[in-house]
Design a protein around this motif. Structure first.
Motif, PDB file in Angstrom:
ATOM      1  N   ASN A 218      45.651  40.448  32.896  1.00  0.00           N
ATOM      2  CA  ASN A 218      47.110  39.853  33.304  1.00  0.00           C
ATOM      3  C   ASN A 218      46.326  41.447  34.245  1.00  0.00           C
ATOM      4  O   ASN A 218      47.824  41.889  35.006  1.00  0.00           O
ATOM      5  CB  ASN A 218      48.260  41.009  32.010  1.00  0.00           C
ATOM      6  N   ASN A 219      45.716  41.523  34.789  1.00  0.00           N
ATOM      7  CA  ASN A 219      44.775  42.189  35.537  1.00  0.00           C
ATOM      8  C   ASN A 219      45.398  42.375  37.070  1.00  0.00           C
ATOM      9  O   ASN A 219      46.013  43.421  37.477  1.00  0.00           O
ATOM     10  CB  ASN A 219      43.112  42.381  35.273  1.00  0.00           C
ATOM     11  N   GLN A 220      45.458  41.602  37.595  1.00  0.00           N
ATOM     12  CA  GLN A 220      46.443  41.086  38.570  1.00  0.00           C
ATOM     13  C   GLN A 220      47.489  42.576  38.351  1.00  0.00           C
ATOM     14  O   GLN A 220      47.966  42.554  39.866  1.00  0.00           O
ATOM     15  CB  GLN A 220      46.892  39.981  39.485  1.00  0.00           C
ATOM     16  N   ARG A 221      48.667  42.414  37.870  1.00  0.00           N
ATOM     17  CA  ARG A 221      49.429  43.210  37.309  1.00  0.00           C
ATOM     18  C   ARG A 221      49.238  44.948  37.310  1.00  0.00           C
ATOM     19  O   ARG A 221      49.967  45.288  38.254  1.00  0.00           O
ATOM     20  CB  ARG A 221      49.988  42.855  35.867  1.00  0.00           C
ATOM     21  N   ILE A 223      46.507  45.835  39.144  1.00  0.00           N
ATOM     22  CA  ILE A 223      46.191  45.850  41.033  1.00  0.00           C
ATOM     23  C   ILE A 223      48.159  45.960  41.885  1.00  0.00           C
ATOM     24  O   ILE A 223      47.826  46.944  43.225  1.00  0.00           O
ATOM     25  CB  ILE A 223      45.684  44.690  41.279  1.00  0.00           C
ATOM     26  N   GLU A 224      48.683  44.435  41.380  1.00  0.00           N
ATOM     27  CA  GLU A 224      50.224  44.732  42.401  1.00  0.00           C
ATOM     28  C   GLU A 224      50.825  45.682  42.033  1.00  0.00           C
ATOM     29  O   GLU A 224      51.116  47.113  42.609  1.00  0.00           O
ATOM     30  CB  GLU A 224      51.433  43.797  41.393  1.00  0.00           C
ATOM     31  N   GLN A 245      36.713  39.436  39.549  1.00  0.00           N
ATOM     32  CA  GLN A 245      36.817  40.962  39.927  1.00  0.00           C
ATOM     33  C   GLN A 245      37.956  41.237  39.764  1.00  0.00           C
ATOM     34  O   GLN A 245      39.309  40.537  39.396  1.00  0.00           O
ATOM     35  CB  GLN A 245      36.845  40.436  41.640  1.00  0.00           C
ATOM     36  N   TYR A 246      37.864  41.962  38.912  1.00  0.00           N
ATOM     37  CA  TYR A 246      38.960  43.039  37.757  1.00  0.00           C
ATOM     38  C   TYR A 246      39.617  44.269  39.182  1.00  0.00           C
ATOM     39  O   TYR A 246      40.384  44.492  38.887  1.00  0.00           O
ATOM     40  CB  TYR A 246      38.988  43.511  36.033  1.00  0.00           C
ATOM     41  N   PRO A 248      40.581  45.952  42.614  1.00  0.00           N
ATOM     42  CA  PRO A 248      40.681  45.393  43.984  1.00  0.00           C
ATOM     43  C   PRO A 248      39.578  44.676  44.916  1.00  0.00           C
ATOM     44  O   PRO A 248      40.629  43.619  45.875  1.00  0.00           O
ATOM     45  CB  PRO A 248      41.853  46.662  44.626  1.00  0.00           C
TER      46      PRO A 248
END
Length: 373
Positions: A218-221, A223-224, A245-246, A248
């Protein structure tokens, strides 16, 4: 001397131990170090009381009754002031919890709070640590029971709420709470679907990307969340961070570290809020560090230029000489920030290092810094 002999394994053979005399009541205190902000304010109101746990083991061969008490500096109080304890047998342990409160204003410095067990007219105030390995005899290391209270000139932005992803052997959350922040440990469900915008900061713990599959998934959350105006702080990780790529922008964790805890630190952006708000970071804040400056810095090779160094270090160790960057980097993401911390704050905070607390207070205060929200 009197000895006890026992049969060990096939490698250690027979083991011999001398007779050791221990206190009738063995006393220990947790935590061993507590940190209290110098002044009470809305920003630090949560940080003025401390929970202190005193554990007592009865080594007498019979039941016993005693009273537990903390020896506090002038103006400090505890609830309860004294606590009766009763043992029904030998080797029984009893834990008493005290709520210790500092006065409204205290002078920066270190204070010692001693723990006592009183039985009649006799006081007991020592505990011990057992040290034993397969190749050594057992030893009991006696030490005075108590804790050190460090009163620091440290401030934090008011009403901070931090979402924290626990890592490995992680003792950062209690330090954040001692600064006065509210810390909520994030579960897999939180990372997958909770509203992260209610947090001023989301912080990942020591080597969390190695341990937490839910974080990787859930890393993209995160970044968001940063793009929407939040602050994401990533404590040091090892090479598992490089599996995807964890961050940004493209970049990896490298092998650089600085092993000398007294090495030179150069601030590259002295007006950055990390070094000014709400605490002005000065040379004294880099003194008194323990064991090392940091490790697994963010690699400079192949790094996206949007990931910027905030400081650099120089290790005098002959086999690691030279300037090292990547110990503290920042990337602007939309309206927010993403920060990687290779500095060993995770090691310094439990040790009570003054400058580490002041720097961490500034880092978590970024969530409320001007221009971010």
């Amino acid at each position: 001397p009197v000895q006890f002999r026992s049969e060990g394994n096939i490698f250690s053979g027979e083991k011999r131990g001398e007779l050791h005399v221990v206190p009738k009541f063995a006393v220990s205190v947790s935590p061993e170090i507590a940190v209290v902000p110098q002044s009470v304010s809305p920003a630090t109101a949560r940080g003025t009381d401390r929970d202190v746990r005193m554990t007592v083991i009865n080594h007498s061969p019979a039941a016993a009754n005693a009273v537990a008490q903390l020896e506090l500096p002038h103006g400090w109080t505890s609830e309860p002031a004294r606590a009766p304890i009763a043992f029904t047998r030998q080797d029984e342990a009893v834990t008493v919890r005290f709520r210790v409160t500092a006065p409204a204003s205290v002078t920066p410095g270190n204070l010692v709070v001693k723990a006592h067990i009183i039985e009649g007219t006799t006081r007991y105030g020592e505990g011990y640590q057992v040290v034993e390995y397969p190749h050594t005899t057992r030893r009991h290391v006696l030490r005075t029971a108590g804790l050190m209270v460090k009163t620091l000139d440290v401030r934090v932005k008011p009403n901070l709420t931090i979402g924290y992803v626990m890592g490995v052997g992680d003792e950062v959350p209690p330090a954040l709470e001692q600064l006065g922040a509210r810390v909520e440990l994030l579960t897999a469900d939180d990372l997958a679907g909770a509203d992260l915008n209610r947090f001023d900061v989301v912080m990942t713990g020591v080597r969390a990307y190695e341990r937490r599959a839910d974080l990787r998934a859930n890393n993209q959350r995160l970044i968001e969340y940063a793009g929407a105006g939040g602050t994401v702080i990533v404590n040091y990780n090892k090479f598992e961070f490089n599996d995807a790529q964890y961050g940004p922008f493209p970049g990896e964790v490298g092998r650089d570290r600085v092993t000398d805890e007294n090495s030179v630190v150069r601030v590259l952006q002295p007006q950055h809020p990390v070094f000014t708000t709400p605490n002005r970071i000065i040379d004294a804040d880099w003194k008194g560090w323990r064991q090392e400056r940091g490790l697994y810095f963010f690699d400079t090779a192949g790094r996206d230029p949007q990931i910027v160094d905030l400081l650099e270090l120089e290790d005098p160790f002959p086999y690691n000489k030279g300037v090292k960057r990547g110990a503290l980097v920042e990337a602007k993401v939309g309206q927010g920030r993403w920060i990687y911390v290779g500095l060993g704050l995770w090691r310094q905070l439990p040790a009570g290092t003054d400058g580490a607390y002041r720097l961490m207070a500034n880092l978590v205060s970024l969530g409320k810094a001007p221009g971010i929200r």
